[in-house]
Design an enzyme around this catalytic site. Structure first.
Site, PDB file in Angstrom:
ATOM      1  N   GLY A  65      77.614  -6.229 -25.307  1.00 25.11           N
ATOM      2  CA  GLY A  65      78.573  -6.919 -24.477  1.00 25.11           C
ATOM      3  C   GLY A  65      78.495  -8.323 -24.266  1.00 25.11           C
ATOM      4  N   ARG A  74      74.140  -3.911 -14.240  1.00 25.81           N
ATOM      5  CA  ARG A  74      74.609  -4.729 -15.509  1.00 25.81           C
ATOM      6  C   ARG A  74      76.221  -4.246 -15.927  1.00 25.81           C
ATOM      7  NH1 ARG A  74      76.396  -3.202 -20.805  1.00 25.81           N
ATOM      8  NH2 ARG A  74      75.951  -5.025 -22.280  1.00 25.81           N
ATOM      9  N   VAL A  75      76.714  -5.213 -16.207  1.00 26.76           N
ATOM     10  CA  VAL A  75      78.517  -4.998 -16.630  1.00 26.76           C
ATOM     11  C   VAL A  75      78.440  -5.705 -17.980  1.00 26.76           C
ATOM     12  CG1 VAL A  75      80.644  -5.355 -16.292  1.00 26.76           C
ATOM     13  CG2 VAL A  75      79.094  -4.735 -14.448  1.00 26.76           C
ATOM     14  N   GLY A  76      78.931  -4.819 -18.896  1.00 27.19           N
ATOM     15  CA  GLY A  76      79.122  -5.547 -20.379  1.00 27.19           C
ATOM     16  C   GLY A  76      80.541  -6.172 -20.440  1.00 27.19           C
ATOM     17  N   ASP A  77      81.022  -6.063 -21.637  1.00 25.98           N
ATOM     18  CA  ASP A  77      82.120  -6.650 -22.015  1.00 25.98           C
ATOM     19  C   ASP A  77      83.227  -5.586 -21.608  1.00 25.98           C
ATOM     20  OD1 ASP A  77      80.982  -5.120 -24.044  1.00 25.98           O
ATOM     21  OD2 ASP A  77      82.452  -5.796 -25.313  1.00 25.98           O
ATOM     22  N   GLY A 108      79.795  -2.983 -29.130  1.00 26.82           N
ATOM     23  CA  GLY A 108      78.396  -3.581 -29.546  1.00 26.82           C
ATOM     24  C   GLY A 108      77.978  -4.415 -28.205  1.00 26.82           C
ATOM     25  N   THR A 155      80.894   1.984 -27.540  1.00 19.43           N
ATOM     26  CA  THR A 155      81.838   1.763 -26.760  1.00 19.43           C
ATOM     27  C   THR A 155      82.997   2.589 -27.280  1.00 19.43           C
ATOM     28  OG1 THR A 155      80.919   0.000 -25.760  1.00 19.43           O
ATOM     29  CG2 THR A 155      83.314   0.179 -25.384  1.00 19.43           C
TER      30      THR A 155
HETATM   31  N1  GLY Z   1      80.257  -2.933 -25.458  1.00 22.27           N
HETATM   32  C1  GLY Z   1      79.523  -2.477 -24.318  1.00 22.27           C
HETATM   33  C2  GLY Z   1      78.649  -2.860 -23.330  1.00 22.27           C
HETATM   34  O1  GLY Z   1      77.943  -3.803 -23.934  1.00 22.27           O
HETATM   35  O2  GLY Z   1      78.353  -2.555 -22.327  1.00 22.27           O
END
Ligand code: GLY
Length: 342
Positions: free
Chosen positions: A250, A224-227, A248, A196
């Site tokens: 998320g 899916r959505v990460g951080d 990393g 990212t």
């Molecule tokens: N850090 C980005 C993600 O996990 O999507």
């Protein structure tokens, strides 16, 4: 930067990078810090803004994120790797010195999610728009709908992944050993998982802002959505204290509200590096066995213009640009390659 170039740089050029030590971070402004070595180009674009009289950190971080969204990369923008259904979905967020923030998650066929995130911040009473709603908002605000085509690199990587269709959002320690400490997060087949782009900046008026943009985890579940687009997870800015961003896995960053935690540690008086380390330790100490299989890295900048980073595993690097330096540093890390604590 295309993936091949990224890997070449990673394997050939970076093993001689200096290990960052907080003593090197004397404190200066304006300054911009970005995740990864691709942050060098990002910082250059941000610097065009920051180095001008009155250049605002908010405009700088948007310019930096736009820069990487224009590149073909495994991990950011429409050239990024798709989800398991073969669809590229993008996440981005932005936050300014007044705690204004905006984000988009799971947006498709829009080239500059970071600028849509800024529009969400400036033109709506909301913080996050997702999926079709985010795309509709973007189109209504003049962002063109791009073709739903994968980049050549993404097509190849997806075809390769489809052979096994295994979803393994973990790093491969053996691969890291073979590819050296700068191997980013790898899938079992050796292809990079994700890196990212997050950046934080302070302008000459002492104002902080940050931005994050990503295509998220390669071959993720659709939806899916990460951080990255979550304020307090992938990005947090408190103009009294500092700013932090992450890269990393998320899910692990979300579980600890990672960047909010880093900023709160800085509020307690920890240096940016120590604050990032403590946030990584929070993940590692909760489940040491799991921590061996994942990577998270944080970078942080405080109000004095001091900066730092820390990651769970080796391999995390970050880029710094100020009037004093323009370089990439290796981040310190918690776990050795065999998974034991350093
Ligand atoms: N850090 C980005 C993600 O996990 O999507």
């Amino acid at each position: 930067m295309d993936r091949k170039k990224f890997l070449t740089l990673s394997s050939l050029g970076l093993s001689s990078l200096p290990l960052f030590s907080f003593a090197a971070s004397a404190g200066t402004k304006p300054i911009v810090i970005s995740t990864w070595e691709s942050g060098m180009g990002v910082n250059g674009a941000a610097w065009e803004v920051l180095s001008k009289p009155g250049g605002r950190a908010l405009d700088a971080v948007e310019a930096g994120a736009v820069h990487i969204e224009n590149e073909i990369s495994c991990c950011v923008g429409l050239g990024g790797y798709p989800d398991r259904d073969g669809i590229v979905t993008l996440d981005a967020c932005i936050m300014d010195e007044h705690a204004n923030c905006g984000a988009v998650a799971g947006i498709e066929q829009i080239k500059h999610p970071i600028s849509v995130a800024r529009k969400v911040m400036e033109k709506t009473p909301h913080v996050i728009l997702v999926g079709n709603g985010a795309q509709q908002f973007a189109i209504e605000n003049g962002f063109p709908k791009e073709p739903a085509e994968l980049s050549e690199d993404a097509k190849k990587a997806y075809a390769e992944w489809l052979k096994k269709s295994e979803y393994k959002p973990v790093i491969n320690i053996e691969n890291k050993k073979q590819n050296g400490p700068f191997a980013p997060n790898f899938f079992e087949d050796g292809s990079p998982n994700h890196d990212t782009m997050g950046l934080v900046a302070m302008d000459a008026n002492n104002n902080l802002s940050g931005a994050v943009t990503t295509s998220g985890m390669a071959f993720k579940l659709h939806g899916r959505v990460g951080d990255s687009p979550i304020i307090g997870a992938g990005l947090f800015v408190d103009n009294e204290v500092g700013a932090a961003t992450s890269s990393g896995l998320g899910e692990e960053v979300i579980r600890i509200c990672g960047t909010h935690l880093v900023v709160e540690f800085m509020r307690q008086g920890y240096s940016p590096e120590a604050a990032c380390k403590k946030a990584c330790e929070r993940i590692v100490n909760r489940d040491r066995a799991k921590a061996k299989t994942l990577q998270v890295g944080f970078v942080a900048l405080n109000k004095k213009g001091e900066y730092g980073a820390y990651s769970i595993q080796s391999g995390f690097v970050f880029s710094v640009k100020s009037g004093k330096e323009n370089r990439v540093y290796q981040s310190k890390f918690i776990l050795k390659n065999d998974g034991t604590v350093k």
